[in-house]
Design an enzyme around this catalytic site. Structure first.
Site, PDB file in Angstrom:
ATOM      1  N   TYR A 122      40.541   3.679   1.440  1.00  0.00           N
ATOM      2  CA  TYR A 122      39.745   4.887   1.202  1.00  0.00           C
ATOM      3  C   TYR A 122      38.366   4.664   1.805  1.00  0.00           C
ATOM      4  O   TYR A 122      37.726   3.633   1.580  1.00  0.00           O
ATOM      5  CB  TYR A 122      39.595   5.161  -0.296  1.00  0.00           C
ATOM      6  CG  TYR A 122      38.629   6.296  -0.608  1.00  0.00           C
ATOM      7  CD1 TYR A 122      39.097   7.598  -0.760  1.00  0.00           C
ATOM      8  CD2 TYR A 122      37.259   6.061  -0.714  1.00  0.00           C
ATOM      9  CE1 TYR A 122      38.218   8.646  -1.015  1.00  0.00           C
ATOM     10  CE2 TYR A 122      36.372   7.101  -0.961  1.00  0.00           C
ATOM     11  CZ  TYR A 122      36.858   8.387  -1.114  1.00  0.00           C
ATOM     12  OH  TYR A 122      35.989   9.419  -1.359  1.00  0.00           O
ATOM     13  N   GLU A 210      35.493  12.378   4.261  1.00  0.00           N
ATOM     14  CA  GLU A 210      36.367  11.550   3.439  1.00  0.00           C
ATOM     15  C   GLU A 210      37.657  11.286   4.206  1.00  0.00           C
ATOM     16  O   GLU A 210      38.356  12.232   4.580  1.00  0.00           O
ATOM     17  CB  GLU A 210      36.671  12.251   2.106  1.00  0.00           C
ATOM     18  CG  GLU A 210      37.527  11.416   1.172  1.00  0.00           C
ATOM     19  CD  GLU A 210      37.794  12.129  -0.149  1.00  0.00           C
ATOM     20  OE1 GLU A 210      37.185  11.748  -1.163  1.00  0.00           O
ATOM     21  OE2 GLU A 210      38.611  13.078  -0.157  1.00  0.00           O
TER      22      GLU A 210
END
Length: 400
Positions: A122, A210
């Site tokens: 992530y 993101e």
């Protein structure tokens, strides 16, 4: 302003960020053409069909499917296009109405040929306003909700802050790669990935990038499999190409309409409609509504140049909300004259007609005395107030 995955990836490509390749389509026929094109380019019949909506968790609602051949691809494309996709992030969550899928992304199977050997990370970049620095948040727990990871295993979430005067430095990128446990070629590729991703963040005037998941493949290459991109709306004037990517069908229809009239409007879940000039006063008005036992139904800033036409449109937008039980108008007459706003309220009331909910008007500042007289002598079911506490007391009274 939020972007679709395929739009965000198109920006990443311009900055040299490696991505999961794919093509967007808005019809079954176009999507199948793109599937055939992708199959020829990759030499594989495997493809991932992804719904394009402004919400995360698409896979949980059936909006991301792996097709192993052409027939499966057509089936998934037909099922996903036009569906009302419900995810934890769409309005109302999994129990809400969801969002209609108008476009899909036909993408390569980035995990081939060895799914088990791939590793997901992530990575996101955003502004930490408390520290006044951009921060790269990263974790080895890719493909998962980062909020859940932060709550359950906070030691697995790392933050690398970027000094705004120095900008991205080699040690910043190396810190990210170290925290993700990389070495060798994968380490080098991750540092390059972070450099380019940060350049895209700055260059596009982003509020958030993101990448979840960011994929480490068996050949040690690093690619962005998914991409959530949010652009700072205040910078769109200098990002014409990105501004043209706006998809108003993904936004609240009432908020889009309000913007067309020059109104700053945000829908909320309460029972007291607000019409205020100035963001600070609007926030204070929302606070006083809560202290009076009500809940704000909206944030609405008519701006410093409110005229009768704009006030009427603001009225109409507020009254569309069936949950509104009262409307509080709180105007401080600095640039805008209070009597002009008062006349707008009276004209709007007469033009709209049968308004069922009580209206409380507080006007202070330039020509406030004239404005109060206009309201009081209008013969309409509108109550005026002078002090903010007085307006709050009237709100409490009409709600009880």
């Amino acid at each position: 302003m939020n972007l679709h995955e395929y739009q965000g990836k198109s920006i990443l490509v311009k900055y040299g960020v490696p991505i999961q390749n794919g093509y967007a389509a808005d019809s079954v026929e176009e999507a199948m053409t793109k599937y055939d094109q992708l199959a020829e380019e990759t030499g594989s019949k495997f493809a991932v069909i992804k719904a394009q909506i402004h919400a995360g968790g698409r896979g949980k609602g059936g909006g991301v499917k792996l097709a192993k051949n052409r027939d499966e691809a057509k089936e998934h494309i037909s099922n996903i296009l036009g569906m009302q996709l419900k995810t934890p992030q769409t309005p109302g969550g999994m129990e809400g109405p969801g969002k209609k899928v108008n476009k899909i992304l036909v993408a390569e199977d980035a995990y081939a040929p060895d799914f088990a050997a791939c590793k997901e990370y992530y990575i996101s970049i955003l502004m930490d306003r408390g520290r006044k620095q951009n921060v790269i948040i990263h974790s080895t727990q890719g493909g998962m909700d980062i909020e859940a990871v932060a709550e359950e295993t906070p030691h697995l979430v790392h933050k690398t802050y970027i000094d705004p005067e120095l900008g991205m430095q080699p040690f910043n990128a190396r810190e990210v790669a170290f925290n993700l446990g990389l070495s060798g070629l994968a380490f080098k590729n991750m540092t390059k990935f972070i450099y380019k991703l940060y350049a895209a963040y700055l260059g596009a005037d982003s509020a958030l990038i993101e990448i979840n998941p960011c994929l480490h493949k068996p050949d040690d290459s690093i690619i962005a499999v998914d991409c959530k991109f949010s652009i700072d709306g205040n910078a769109l004037y200098r990002q014409k190409e990105i501004a043209a990517m706006r998809d108003v069908t993904e936004e609240d229809a009432t908020e889009v309409e309000a913007q067309s009239y020059g109104l700053n409007f945000v829908n909320l879940d309460g029972n007291v409609g607000c019409m205020v000039n100035g963001a600070g006063l609007a926030m204070a008005t929302m606070d006083i509504i809560k202290l009076s036992g009500g809940e704000p139904a909206n944030f609405l800033d008519v701006g410093g140049t409110a005229d009768a036409a704009r006030v009427e449109q603001a009225f109409r937008i507020i009254l569309r909300d069936p949950n509104v039980e009262a409307i509080l108008i709180n105007i401080f007459g600095g640039i805008v004259r209070c009597d002009r706003v008062a006349q707008g309220v009276v004209d709007a009331y007469k033009n709209i007609g049968d308004i069922k909910v009580p209206i409380i008007v507080r006007l202070q500042g330039t020509n406030a005395d004239i404005a109060k007289k206009l309201i009081d002598e209008s013969g309409l079911n509108v109550r005026s107030a002078v002090a903010l506490q007085e307006a709050a007391d009237v709100v409490k009274e009409v709600l009880s």
